[in-house]
Design a protein around this motif. Structure first.
Motif, PDB file in Angstrom:
ATOM      1  N   PHE A   1      51.452 -77.315 -82.472  1.00 19.74           N
ATOM      2  CA  PHE A   1      51.384 -76.465 -81.285  1.00 19.74           C
ATOM      3  C   PHE A   1      50.392 -76.939 -80.225  1.00 19.74           C
ATOM      4  CE2 PHE A   1      53.484 -73.617 -84.242  1.00 19.74           C
ATOM      5  CZ  PHE A   1      54.438 -73.041 -83.428  1.00 19.74           C
ATOM      6  N   LEU A   2      49.378 -77.711 -80.581  1.00 23.44           N
ATOM      7  CA  LEU A   2      48.479 -78.244 -79.550  1.00 23.44           C
ATOM      8  C   LEU A   2      49.217 -79.178 -78.598  1.00 23.44           C
ATOM      9  CD1 LEU A   2      45.781 -78.641 -78.178  1.00 23.44           C
ATOM     10  CD2 LEU A   2      45.137 -80.242 -79.995  1.00 23.44           C
ATOM     11  N   PRO A   3      49.983 -80.164 -79.094  1.00 24.48           N
ATOM     12  CA  PRO A   3      50.770 -80.985 -78.162  1.00 24.48           C
ATOM     13  C   PRO A   3      51.798 -80.166 -77.382  1.00 24.48           C
ATOM     14  CG  PRO A   3      50.620 -82.050 -80.316  1.00 24.48           C
ATOM     15  CD  PRO A   3      50.110 -80.654 -80.482  1.00 24.48           C
ATOM     16  N   LEU A   4      52.404 -79.172 -78.033  1.00 18.24           N
ATOM     17  CA  LEU A   4      53.375 -78.344 -77.323  1.00 18.24           C
ATOM     18  C   LEU A   4      52.721 -77.591 -76.165  1.00 18.24           C
ATOM     19  CD1 LEU A   4      55.523 -76.787 -80.209  1.00 18.24           C
ATOM     20  CD2 LEU A   4      56.248 -78.495 -78.524  1.00 18.24           C
ATOM     21  N   ALA A   5      51.504 -77.083 -76.386  1.00 13.08           N
ATOM     22  CA  ALA A   5      50.810 -76.343 -75.331  1.00 13.08           C
ATOM     23  C   ALA A   5      50.475 -77.252 -74.155  1.00 13.08           C
ATOM     24  CB  ALA A   5      49.537 -75.712 -75.900  1.00 13.08           C
ATOM     25  N   VAL A   6      49.971 -78.454 -74.448  1.00 14.87           N
ATOM     26  CA  VAL A   6      49.619 -79.384 -73.376  1.00 14.87           C
ATOM     27  C   VAL A   6      50.867 -79.832 -72.622  1.00 14.87           C
ATOM     28  CG1 VAL A   6      48.609 -81.637 -72.858  1.00 14.87           C
ATOM     29  CG2 VAL A   6      47.527 -80.155 -74.557  1.00 14.87           C
ATOM     30  N   ARG A   7      51.935 -80.134 -73.352  1.00 14.70           N
ATOM     31  CA  ARG A   7      53.172 -80.565 -72.694  1.00 14.70           C
ATOM     32  C   ARG A   7      53.785 -79.448 -71.863  1.00 14.70           C
ATOM     33  NH1 ARG A   7      55.824 -83.760 -77.881  1.00 14.70           N
ATOM     34  NH2 ARG A   7      54.325 -85.488 -77.919  1.00 14.70           N
ATOM     35  N   ARG A   8      53.664 -78.217 -72.351  1.00 20.30           N
ATOM     36  CA  ARG A   8      54.195 -77.089 -71.582  1.00 20.30           C
ATOM     37  C   ARG A   8      53.464 -76.956 -70.249  1.00 20.30           C
ATOM     38  NH1 ARG A   8      58.464 -74.394 -69.940  1.00 20.30           N
ATOM     39  NH2 ARG A   8      57.880 -72.344 -69.143  1.00 20.30           N
TER      40      ARG A   8
ATOM     41  N   SER B   1      42.399 -76.675 -73.926  1.00 23.23           N
ATOM     42  CA  SER B   1      41.130 -76.885 -74.637  1.00 23.23           C
ATOM     43  C   SER B   1      40.070 -75.886 -74.208  1.00 23.23           C
ATOM     44  CB  SER B   1      40.626 -78.310 -74.418  1.00 23.23           C
ATOM     45  OG  SER B   1      40.391 -78.568 -73.033  1.00 23.23           O
ATOM     46  N   GLY B   2      40.017 -75.552 -72.912  1.00 27.85           N
ATOM     47  CA  GLY B   2      39.042 -74.566 -72.444  1.00 27.85           C
ATOM     48  C   GLY B   2      39.296 -73.200 -73.033  1.00 27.85           C
ATOM     49  N   ARG B   3      40.556 -72.798 -73.065  1.00 30.11           N
ATOM     50  CA  ARG B   3      40.905 -71.535 -73.695  1.00 30.11           C
ATOM     51  C   ARG B   3      40.570 -71.571 -75.186  1.00 30.11           C
ATOM     52  NH1 ARG B   3      41.147 -66.408 -73.052  1.00 30.11           N
ATOM     53  NH2 ARG B   3      41.778 -66.923 -70.921  1.00 30.11           N
TER      54      ARG B   3
ATOM     55  N   TRP C   1      46.370 -72.332 -80.386  1.00 26.17           N
ATOM     56  CA  TRP C   1      47.354 -73.175 -79.697  1.00 26.17           C
ATOM     57  C   TRP C   1      48.723 -72.523 -79.697  1.00 26.17           C
ATOM     58  CZ3 TRP C   1      43.850 -75.419 -77.446  1.00 26.17           C
ATOM     59  CH2 TRP C   1      42.718 -75.891 -78.104  1.00 26.17           C
ATOM     60  N   VAL C   2      49.020 -71.746 -80.725  1.00 23.12           N
ATOM     61  CA  VAL C   2      50.252 -70.955 -80.708  1.00 23.12           C
ATOM     62  C   VAL C   2      50.202 -69.966 -79.550  1.00 23.12           C
ATOM     63  CG1 VAL C   2      51.726 -69.377 -82.009  1.00 23.12           C
ATOM     64  CG2 VAL C   2      50.493 -71.187 -83.215  1.00 23.12           C
ATOM     65  N   GLY C   3      49.038 -69.305 -79.393  1.00 24.51           N
ATOM     66  CA  GLY C   3      48.882 -68.337 -78.311  1.00 24.51           C
ATOM     67  C   GLY C   3      48.970 -68.961 -76.933  1.00 24.51           C
ATOM     68  N   VAL C   4      48.349 -70.125 -76.759  1.00 20.95           N
ATOM     69  CA  VAL C   4      48.405 -70.810 -75.460  1.00 20.95           C
ATOM     70  C   VAL C   4      49.840 -71.209 -75.140  1.00 20.95           C
ATOM     71  CG1 VAL C   4      47.687 -72.860 -74.182  1.00 20.95           C
ATOM     72  CG2 VAL C   4      46.021 -71.626 -75.567  1.00 20.95           C
ATOM     73  N   TRP C   5      50.532 -71.782 -76.118  1.00 23.13           N
ATOM     74  CA  TRP C   5      51.921 -72.203 -75.895  1.00 23.13           C
ATOM     75  C   TRP C   5      52.808 -71.018 -75.538  1.00 23.13           C
ATOM     76  CZ3 TRP C   5      56.357 -71.607 -79.310  1.00 23.13           C
ATOM     77  CH2 TRP C   5      57.483 -72.311 -78.862  1.00 23.13           C
ATOM     78  N   LEU C   6      52.673 -69.928 -76.288  1.00 21.56           N
ATOM     79  CA  LEU C   6      53.479 -68.741 -75.998  1.00 21.56           C
ATOM     80  C   LEU C   6      53.126 -68.149 -74.639  1.00 21.56           C
ATOM     81  CD1 LEU C   6      53.456 -66.960 -79.483  1.00 21.56           C
ATOM     82  CD2 LEU C   6      55.384 -68.120 -78.388  1.00 21.56           C
ATOM     83  N   GLY C   7      51.835 -68.160 -74.291  1.00 21.97           N
ATOM     84  CA  GLY C   7      51.414 -67.631 -73.009  1.00 21.97           C
ATOM     85  C   GLY C   7      51.987 -68.407 -71.838  1.00 21.97           C
ATOM     86  N   LEU C   8      52.153 -69.711 -72.005  1.00 18.74           N
ATOM     87  CA  LEU C   8      52.758 -70.536 -70.958  1.00 18.74           C
ATOM     88  C   LEU C   8      54.283 -70.458 -70.970  1.00 18.74           C
ATOM     89  CD1 LEU C   8      50.525 -73.736 -71.311  1.00 18.74           C
ATOM     90  CD2 LEU C   8      50.435 -72.050 -69.468  1.00 18.74           C
ATOM     91  N   LEU C   9      54.834 -69.945 -72.075  1.00 20.93           N
ATOM     92  CA  LEU C   9      56.279 -69.928 -72.236  1.00 20.93           C
ATOM     93  C   LEU C   9      56.911 -68.622 -71.756  1.00 20.93           C
ATOM     94  CD1 LEU C   9      58.519 -71.780 -73.479  1.00 20.93           C
ATOM     95  CD2 LEU C   9      58.274 -70.431 -75.575  1.00 20.93           C
ATOM     96  N   VAL C  10      56.288 -67.482 -72.093  1.00 22.78           N
ATOM     97  CA  VAL C  10      56.895 -66.190 -71.747  1.00 22.78           C
ATOM     98  C   VAL C  10      56.697 -65.904 -70.262  1.00 22.78           C
ATOM     99  CG1 VAL C  10      56.595 -65.267 -74.071  1.00 22.78           C
ATOM    100  CG2 VAL C  10      54.791 -64.934 -72.382  1.00 22.78           C
ATOM    101  N   PRO C  11      57.626 -65.164 -69.643  1.00 24.04           N
ATOM    102  CA  PRO C  11      57.591 -64.993 -68.191  1.00 24.04           C
ATOM    103  C   PRO C  11      56.678 -63.889 -67.685  1.00 24.04           C
ATOM    104  CG  PRO C  11      59.575 -63.992 -69.069  1.00 24.04           C
ATOM    105  CD  PRO C  11      58.885 -64.646 -70.222  1.00 24.04           C
ATOM    106  N   SER C  12      56.285 -62.941 -68.539  1.00 24.96           N
ATOM    107  CA  SER C  12      55.516 -61.805 -68.049  1.00 24.96           C
ATOM    108  C   SER C  12      54.677 -61.209 -69.166  1.00 24.96           C
ATOM    109  CB  SER C  12      56.447 -60.726 -67.480  1.00 24.96           C
ATOM    110  OG  SER C  12      57.257 -60.183 -68.520  1.00 24.96           O
ATOM    111  N   ALA C  13      53.709 -60.364 -68.763  1.00 27.39           N
ATOM    112  CA  ALA C  13      52.869 -59.689 -69.745  1.00 27.39           C
ATOM    113  C   ALA C  13      53.691 -58.737 -70.605  1.00 27.39           C
ATOM    114  CB  ALA C  13      51.744 -58.932 -69.034  1.00 27.39           C
ATOM    115  N   GLU C  14      54.720 -58.126 -70.008  1.00 25.44           N
ATOM    116  CA  GLU C  14      55.577 -57.220 -70.769  1.00 25.44           C
ATOM    117  C   GLU C  14      56.307 -57.972 -71.874  1.00 25.44           C
ATOM    118  OE1 GLU C  14      55.485 -57.456 -67.505  1.00 25.44           O
ATOM    119  OE2 GLU C  14      54.588 -55.509 -66.955  1.00 25.44           O
ATOM    120  N   ALA C  15      56.804 -59.162 -71.549  1.00 19.73           N
ATOM    121  CA  ALA C  15      57.474 -59.973 -72.567  1.00 19.73           C
ATOM    122  C   ALA C  15      56.496 -60.412 -73.641  1.00 19.73           C
ATOM    123  CB  ALA C  15      58.128 -61.190 -71.910  1.00 19.73           C
TER     124      ALA C  15
END
Length: 282
Positions: A269-276, A127-129, A178-192
């Motif tokens: 994607f909002l629930p996915l981001a929070v759950r991630r 939510s802050g992001r 929320w798509v961006g937050v979820w992906l940011g928590l999902l991918v392992p690195s900035a390069e990915a």
């Protein structure tokens, strides 16, 4: 003040919060703290915000004046008037990559681990992001609108319709955060995360941002028309008083779908981001 006895000052009277009210208070307080942290980073790193806000201006000048004379508009008309609602939506759509990069940077630098170790609301990171990115999106739209006015574009549909159009643009940005937050928590690195531009690029290009779907090949036009970004673009053109005729159902009901698509994206994607975020501590 601590988590078990949250107190807020209302005038000169202290109100002690308990139960659900206390949880809501701390969720909002934690959200604001994350928002303030993000905005402070922009203040301390002005180059980042200058680039983020300056790139849309460069895009408007590039597409409007370099390619503008060679582009066609269904039914005739000025291409720059056709283009500007698309550029507004393109900036809102591409913004989710800024969110992704910021979140994955925090994750790889240990900031997310620090958040996990603190007694903060699980929803606060997302939510802050979201709030901070939405504020930046408002600044981006303001700068783009001023640039558009300077190059001769104007909203023909009146002030209330223009406000509604900008509201739909921000709604699209809000959903993609929320798509961006979820992906940011999902991918392992900035390069990915950088590789995700291969997904973001078709999202904006295969749409009605630059070319009307009716001018595309018969197999590609329906794909572009059903792109959620296209619904926002078509709705914005209609509300700005620069409609482009389209024969499909999705184009004829663009304003409706410009509301439905973002709500569906947010609901997924909002629930996915929070759950991630919550799953990172398991």
């Amino acid at each position: 003040m601590n988590r078990t006895s949250a107190v807020t000052a209302v005038g000169t009277t202290d109100v002690t919060l308990t139960g659900p009210d206390r949880r809501l208070y701390w969720a909002l307080a934690d959200c604001w703290n994350v928002t303030r942290r993000t905005l402070t980073h922009y203040h301390r790193q002005p180059v980042a915000i200058v680039w983020q806000l300056g790139f849309p201006i460069i895009s408007v000048l590039l597409y409007g004046f370099v390619f503008g004379e060679a582009m066609a508009v269904p039914g005739g008309g000025d291409y720059r008037e056709f283009l500007m609602p698309g550029m507004f939506a393109s900036t809102m759509a591409f913004g989710f990559m800024n969110t992704t990069m910021a979140v994955v940077t925090d994750s790889t630098k240990g900031v997310i681990d620090r958040f996990r170790s603190m007694p903060m609301a699980p929803s606060a990171v997302a939510s802050g992001r979201g709030v901070s990115d939405l504020l930046v999106a408002c600044a981006e739209l303001t700068i783009l609108a001023v640039t558009a006015l300077l190059v001769g574009w104007k909203a023909e549909g009146g002030v209330p319709a223009a406000v509604a159009a900008f509201g739909l643009l921000l709604l699209l940005r809000f959903s993609l955060i929320w798509v961006g937050v979820w992906l940011g928590l999902l991918v392992p690195s900035a390069e990915a995360a950088g590789g995700l531009y291969a997904v973001a690029f078709p999202l904006t290009m295969v749409s009605s941002i630059f070319v009307a779907p009716s001018l595309m090949p018969s197999w590609l036009g329906p794909v572009a028309a059903w792109n959620p970004v296209s619904s926002t673009v078509t709705a914005a053109r209609e509300l700005f008083g620069q409609p482009v005729s389209g024969g499909s159902w999705i184009e004829e009901n663009a304003v409706l779908m410009a509301v439905v698509w973002p709500l569906v994206i947010t609901a997924v994607f909002l629930p996915l981001a929070v759950r991630r975020f919550q799953s990172l501590s398991r």
